[in-house]
Design an enzyme around this catalytic site. Structure first.
Site, mmCIF file in Angstrom:
data_model
loop_
_atom_site.group_PDB
_atom_site.id
_atom_site.type_symbol
_atom_site.label_atom_id
_atom_site.label_comp_id
_atom_site.label_asym_id
_atom_site.label_seq_id
_atom_site.Cartn_x
_atom_site.Cartn_y
_atom_site.Cartn_z
ATOM 1 N N CYS A 52 0.832 -1.217 0.000
ATOM 2 C CA CYS A 52 0.000 0.000 0.000
ATOM 3 C C CYS A 52 0.862 1.262 0.000
ATOM 4 O O CYS A 52 1.667 1.481 0.910
ATOM 5 C CB CYS A 52 -0.921 -0.024 1.221
ATOM 6 S SG CYS A 52 -1.634 1.561 1.670
ATOM 7 N N CYS A 55 0.371 3.502 2.996
ATOM 8 C CA CYS A 55 1.010 2.909 4.181
ATOM 9 C C CYS A 55 2.505 3.210 4.192
ATOM 10 O O CYS A 55 3.096 3.522 5.233
ATOM 11 C CB CYS A 55 0.792 1.394 4.205
ATOM 12 S SG CYS A 55 -0.952 0.891 4.212
ATOM 13 N N CYS A 171 8.440 13.907 -5.818
ATOM 14 C CA CYS A 171 8.233 12.592 -6.439
ATOM 15 C C CYS A 171 7.572 11.608 -5.468
ATOM 16 O O CYS A 171 8.110 11.316 -4.393
ATOM 17 C CB CYS A 171 9.586 12.053 -6.913
ATOM 18 S SG CYS A 171 9.626 10.287 -7.253
ATOM 19 N N CYS A 174 9.599 8.484 -4.732
ATOM 20 C CA CYS A 174 10.718 8.801 -3.826
ATOM 21 C C CYS A 174 10.233 8.816 -2.376
ATOM 22 O O CYS A 174 10.920 8.328 -1.476
ATOM 23 C CB CYS A 174 11.329 10.146 -4.182
ATOM 24 S SG CYS A 174 11.951 10.281 -5.878
#
Length: 319
Positions: A52, A55, A171, A174
């Site tokens: 996820c 998460c 990003c 990232c």
């Protein structure tokens, strides 16, 4: 290494223990959930799935929360992997990830947390519900932050193996990688010649272009013998990075930063050590003699050809 007592020197290598990097967030499972939650302390529990994205974004915030409440005996900060523990997640009505629930002291009737997913907001909620007054502690990063001024000094150092993440602050991939990358750096922070670093490629576009970075995150490995750099094309899970570093750098770490069972093993001596452990009292003298002979041979070799694991070499006590 003492020739008069070689087995103790070698035993120091074999039995060398690494530093453990324990999670400050308690890992909850179907086996221990009822033992930990609903007892004599309140519990904030994250129900998550490893795949996820939300998460992964929450993970560093929740770890900061766990580190901050680690000494608060009246509070438990825990997490449940719902892929591996579907029963307990189903029991508490988890249908999306991450789901955060508060379990008051002595109760298994949870209250769903609906607030912001920052460490500060979570701490405010726990303090209110649990009657505590804990502030979020700053967690020092083990990732070396590179700049235009430090890049060459760190990355091109021929005494270091360096893994560099070229990232952009905006990003999403990232951001998802960040907590994993932090754990990689923590796992190898005791290995002085291994550096886990990152560079804001959005801010330092010239360096990113120099190394052919066209997307984010881009990971490049700069080993001691190849400072031109090579692309890292492996997986982006913690275990993938750990396996890569161990293979490339000759280290012996697991995902928690502990030395593995292979650490400190001198392959040429390994059969003799096994023979020693299996020998009778009468036979040990003969095996010890063989060990001493082999150690003397190794001591006569050039240090560069003696392939002892790096982490172990620095930490073997003087005999």
């Amino acid at each position: 290494m003492s020739r008069s007592n070689p087995i103790f020197a070698f035993a120091a290598l074999v039995l060398l223990a690494g530093a453990a990097f324990a999670d400050d967030v308690v890992v909850l499972t179907e086996e221990n959930f009822d033992q930990e939650v609903g007892q004599d302390r309140g519990a904030l529990v994250e129900f998550y799935a490893p795949w996820c994205g939300h998460c992964k974004k929450l993970a560093p915030e929740f770890e900061k929360l766990g580190a901050s409440f680690k000494r608060a005996k009246s509070i438990l900060i825990g997490k449940v992997d719902c892929d591996d523990n579907k029963g307990v997640c189903g029991k508490y009505g988890v249908s999306g990830y991450p789901t955060i629930q508060w379990f008051p002291k002595g109760s298994l009737e949870p209250q769903k947390y609906e607030g912001q997913r920052t460490a500060e907001a979570l701490a405010e909620f726990v303090n209110k519900e649990g009657g505590t007054n804990v502030k979020i502690a700053s967690v020092p990063s083990s990732v070396v932050v590179l700049t235009a001024d430090t890049f060459d000094k760190v990355v091109l150092d021929e005494t270091k193996d360096v893994l560099v993440e070229f990232y952009a602050p905006w990003c999403g991939h990232c951001k998802s990688l960040a907590p994993v990358y932090e754990k990689v750096a923590a796992a190898f922070k005791l290995d002085e010649d291994v550096v886990i670093a990152n560079l804001d490629a959005d801010k330092h576009k010239d360096l990113a272009e120099k190394y052919g970075v066209s997307g984010y995150p881009t990971l490049k490995f700069f080993p001691k013998k190849n400072k031109a750099g090579e692309d890292y094309d492996g997986g982006r899970d913690l275990d993938d990075f750990v396996t890569f570093i161990n293979e490339k750098c000759g280290t012996y770490r697991d995902a928690k930063g502990q030395l593995t069972s292979k650490a400190g093993i001198v392959e040429s001596l390994d059969p003799l050590v096994k023979e020693l452990l299996a020998a009778s009292d009468e036979g040990r003298k003969e095996v010890l003699s063989k060990l001493e002979e082999e150690i003397e041979k190794l001591e006569g070799m050039e240090r560069s050809t003696l392939k002892l694991p790096k982490a172990s070499c620095r930490r073997v006590p003087t005999m």
